[in-house]
Structure formats: structure tokens, C-alpha cells
Design an enzyme around this catalytic site. Structure first.
Site, mmCIF file in Angstrom:
data_model
loop_
_atom_site.group_PDB
_atom_site.id
_atom_site.type_symbol
_atom_site.label_atom_id
_atom_site.label_comp_id
_atom_site.label_asym_id
_atom_site.label_seq_id
_atom_site.Cartn_x
_atom_site.Cartn_y
_atom_site.Cartn_z
ATOM 1 N N ASP A 12 0.582 -0.993 0.005
ATOM 2 C CA ASP A 12 -0.054 0.024 -0.206
ATOM 3 C C ASP A 12 0.890 1.102 -0.226
ATOM 4 O O ASP A 12 1.915 1.172 0.354
ATOM 5 C CB ASP A 12 -0.972 -0.155 1.433
ATOM 6 C CG ASP A 12 -1.892 1.072 1.240
ATOM 7 O OD1 ASP A 12 -2.232 1.748 0.142
ATOM 8 O OD2 ASP A 12 -2.243 1.734 2.093
ATOM 9 N N SER A 13 0.352 2.219 -0.281
ATOM 10 C CA SER A 13 0.988 3.464 -0.395
ATOM 11 C C SER A 13 1.297 3.993 1.243
ATOM 12 O O SER A 13 2.249 4.770 1.523
ATOM 13 C CB SER A 13 0.131 4.511 -1.109
ATOM 14 O OG SER A 13 -1.038 4.691 -0.654
ATOM 15 N N CYS A 76 -4.100 -1.171 -2.233
ATOM 16 C CA CYS A 76 -4.147 0.246 -2.399
ATOM 17 C C CYS A 76 -5.126 0.445 -3.691
ATOM 18 O O CYS A 76 -4.808 0.127 -4.850
ATOM 19 C CB CYS A 76 -2.603 0.884 -2.678
ATOM 20 S SG CYS A 76 -2.654 2.420 -2.987
ATOM 21 N N GLU A 153 -5.272 9.944 8.633
ATOM 22 C CA GLU A 153 -3.724 9.868 8.915
ATOM 23 C C GLU A 153 -3.464 10.600 10.186
ATOM 24 O O GLU A 153 -2.609 10.367 11.164
ATOM 25 C CB GLU A 153 -2.933 10.617 7.942
ATOM 26 C CG GLU A 153 -3.045 9.804 6.426
ATOM 27 C CD GLU A 153 -1.867 8.758 6.414
ATOM 28 O OE1 GLU A 153 -0.734 9.228 7.009
ATOM 29 O OE2 GLU A 153 -2.017 7.459 5.914
ATOM 30 N N CYS A 195 -11.137 3.372 -0.892
ATOM 31 C CA CYS A 195 -9.907 3.805 -0.626
ATOM 32 C C CYS A 195 -9.508 2.988 0.574
ATOM 33 O O CYS A 195 -10.451 2.770 1.430
ATOM 34 C CB CYS A 195 -9.772 5.293 -0.336
ATOM 35 S SG CYS A 195 -8.216 5.989 0.342
ATOM 36 N N HIS A 197 -8.033 3.676 3.271
ATOM 37 C CA HIS A 197 -8.019 4.440 4.321
ATOM 38 C C HIS A 197 -9.239 4.469 5.096
ATOM 39 O O HIS A 197 -9.777 4.819 6.162
ATOM 40 C CB HIS A 197 -7.644 5.911 4.317
ATOM 41 C CG HIS A 197 -6.016 6.177 4.254
ATOM 42 N ND1 HIS A 197 -5.256 5.373 3.609
ATOM 43 C CD2 HIS A 197 -5.307 6.661 5.348
ATOM 44 C CE1 HIS A 197 -3.792 5.853 4.121
ATOM 45 N NE2 HIS A 197 -3.954 6.449 4.896
#
Ligand code: DGL
Length: 286
Positions: A12-13, A76, A153, A195, A197
Site C-alpha cells: 500500500d502507499s 491500495c 492519518e 480507498c 483508509h
């Protein structure tokens, strides 16, 4: 349960792909796992196809050539949407992305055939979800939600006192998306979290979406597809029951990050649902 010698690389990024790793661990418990989060070059979601393809191919080569991964899961959405071909060309192992499984999960969930997708800017611009959904007979309306990754984040998710800011942002994005859907005479009954996240925002999102709308993420669907795509006969699946919870899993996970390992260990545990273990720093260049 004895371990196999098979190693699955998960990329993943950032940290979000740990939600996919978590699902993989319950479906294919006996594999060894190496996870790479390209945190130094995150976000991918605001970059061009060319840059995303370069970064993703380099990350895939690290997992295969240096860590010995025999299978790759691109956990990702942005890299899956824009760089799956580049990754497949860069490494000689089976590669599974998250878009196709996500679209299939939407197909299974939707009754009306109209679905909404929220994702990064790059994923939406690629229209990878719209194409994958169309191939399955679904109509997908996509919306970029670029503020959500930084909020996650920062840890401004449902369990933070600052979550009302995040709730407000989600509400604005979803209101706009629902208005666009109404203007297009669509009747969406399913929202795809496009996504990696976003699963951390799922409790908030589920409070905001219209009653009855199903919210899906591709982690479970990707893990289930990995069982079929990869040669999992000696990896504990199929044949063995899927583990009920991550806690039951005899995990063998080695994590790498391209930036602060301290941050990865702190945030990563939220995505993985347990400590990540010691994370190693790797330099893949700029
Ligand atoms: N992992 C990315 C995705 O799933 C989100 C973070 C980024 O923009 O790099 O689309």
C-alpha cells in the site's frame, strides 16, 4: 498449524492496506506475509498515473526481488486503479488488486444496480471502478474525497473527540454525491469505500448514509479472491475453515515502511487491529 514456505507480499502507499492484510490473515493463515507501506511517497492519490506506476512498480519489485514474495496483493485502490498493468509487467508473480473484488462485492450487495464510489482523486479520475462496475452490469457514480486520507492519518476518526470535523466533511461529500445521483435519476443502494483508509471511517459513514444503504470495502472480497487466484493448497485454504477473528491467527507478518517506522507502528496497529510488530525502514529512492 504448520507454516507453509509461501510468502505473500502486500503493498500500500501507506497504512490503509493493513485492513486488507488483516482480512488475508484470516483467509490464508498459514502464509508468511511481507507488508510494504510506501509512506515516504504517500499520498499516491493526488499524483499522476506515470508517477504512481513508477512508485508502485518499484515497491512491487522490492517485495518480490528482495523479500521473496511469490504472490502480490496491491492493497491500495489508487495503485490498483492506475498501475496494475505496470506492476504485472514489473514482477513475474500473480498480482491481485482491490478494484475488481470491490466491484464484485458491490454487485453482490446492490439490488438497484446503482452504486456510489468514494475514493482518492487519482482513482476517480481513472474511472477504474466505473469500468469494473459496468462490466458487471452496475452503474457507478464516483466522487473524489481528498480530505479524508489526511483526516484518517491524523487519527481524526470516529473514536477521536475531533471526529465532528471529520463527520462534517463526510456529510458534505456524501450530500453532494447523493444530489448528483438524484440529478442523474439514479437509485443507489450501495456505497463502495474505494480507498483503503476509509474503513476506519466506516462507523461514521454508516451513521450518515441514507437508511438501508449498504457500505462495503474491498478487504474481505480481496482476501476471498486471493484464496482462488493464488495456489493456496498448502497455505491453509481452502479446506480449512476461515478464521473467525484476527486474534485466532498465528500471524507471521514482517512490515516495512519507507518513512518513520515509529508513526507506522503507532498508526498501523489501528488498521491491523493489533500491534504491527517491529517495522523496518527501507529506502526505495525518491
Ligand atoms: N492507499 C490509497 C488508496 O487506497 C490512499 C492513500 C494515498 O492517496 O496514497 O487509494
Amino acid at each position: 498449524m504448520p507454516k507453509t514456505n509461501k510468502r505473500i507480499g502486500v503493498f500500500d502507499s501507506g497504512f490503509g492496506g493493513l485492513t486488507v492484510l488483516r482480512a488475508l490473515l484470516t483467509h490464508i493463515p498459514q502464509a508468511h506475509y511481507t507488508f510494504l507501506g510506501d509512506t515516504a511517497r504517500l499520498p499516491y492519490g493526488s499524483k499522476s498515473r506515470r508517477t504512481i506506476a513508477k512508485f508502485a512498480a518499484e515497491s512491487a519489485q522490492f517485495l518480490v526481488n528482495e523479500q521473496g514474495a511469490q504472490y502480490l496483493v496491491i492493497a491500495c485502490n489508487t495503485a490498483s486503479a492506475l498501475a496494475l498493468d505496470a506492476i504485472q509487467e514489473a514482477v513475474p508473480v500473480p498480482v491481485l488488486g482491490v478494484i475488481q473484488p470491490g466491484a464484485q462485492a458491490a454487485r453482490a450487495a446492490s439490488r438497484t444496480g446503482d452504486v456510489l464510489v468514494i475514493a482518492t482523486d487519482a482513482t476517480v479520475r481513472s474511472h477504474a471502478y466505473a469500468a469494473a462496475c459496468q462490466a458487471l452490469g452496475l452503474h457507478a457514480l464516483e466522487k473524489a474525497c481528498p480530505l479524508l486520507v489526511p483526516l484518517v492519518e491524523e487519527g481524526w476518526t470516529g473514536d477521536s473527540p475531533r471526529h465532528s470535523v471529520t463527520e462534517q466533511v463526510i456529510r458534505i461529500y456524501l450530500d453532494e454525491l447523493l444530489k448528483d445521483a438524484a440529478a442523474a435519476h439514479l437509485h443507489p443502494d450501495t456505497l463502495v469505500l474505494g480507498c483503503t483508509h476509509y474503513p476506519l471511517l466506516r462507523p461514521l459513514i454508516e451513521q450518515i448514509v441514507p437508511v438501508g444503504m449498504k457500505v462495503i470495502d474491498s478487504a474481505e472480497a480481496t482476501a476471498a479472491q486471493a484464496v482462488h487466484l493464488f495456489d493456496t493448497k498448502d497455505m491453509g485454504a481452502p479446506g480449512l475453515p476461515v478464521l473467525e477473528t484476527w486474534e485466532d491467527c498465528p500471524a507471521d507478518v514482517h512490515c516495512f515502511a519507507t518513512d518513520s517506522v515509529e508513526k507506522f507502528e503507532r498508526l498501523g496497529s489501528r488498521f491491523l487491529g493489533c500491534p504491527t510488530g517491529k517495522v523496518e525502514l527501507v529506502d526505495l529512492g525518491g
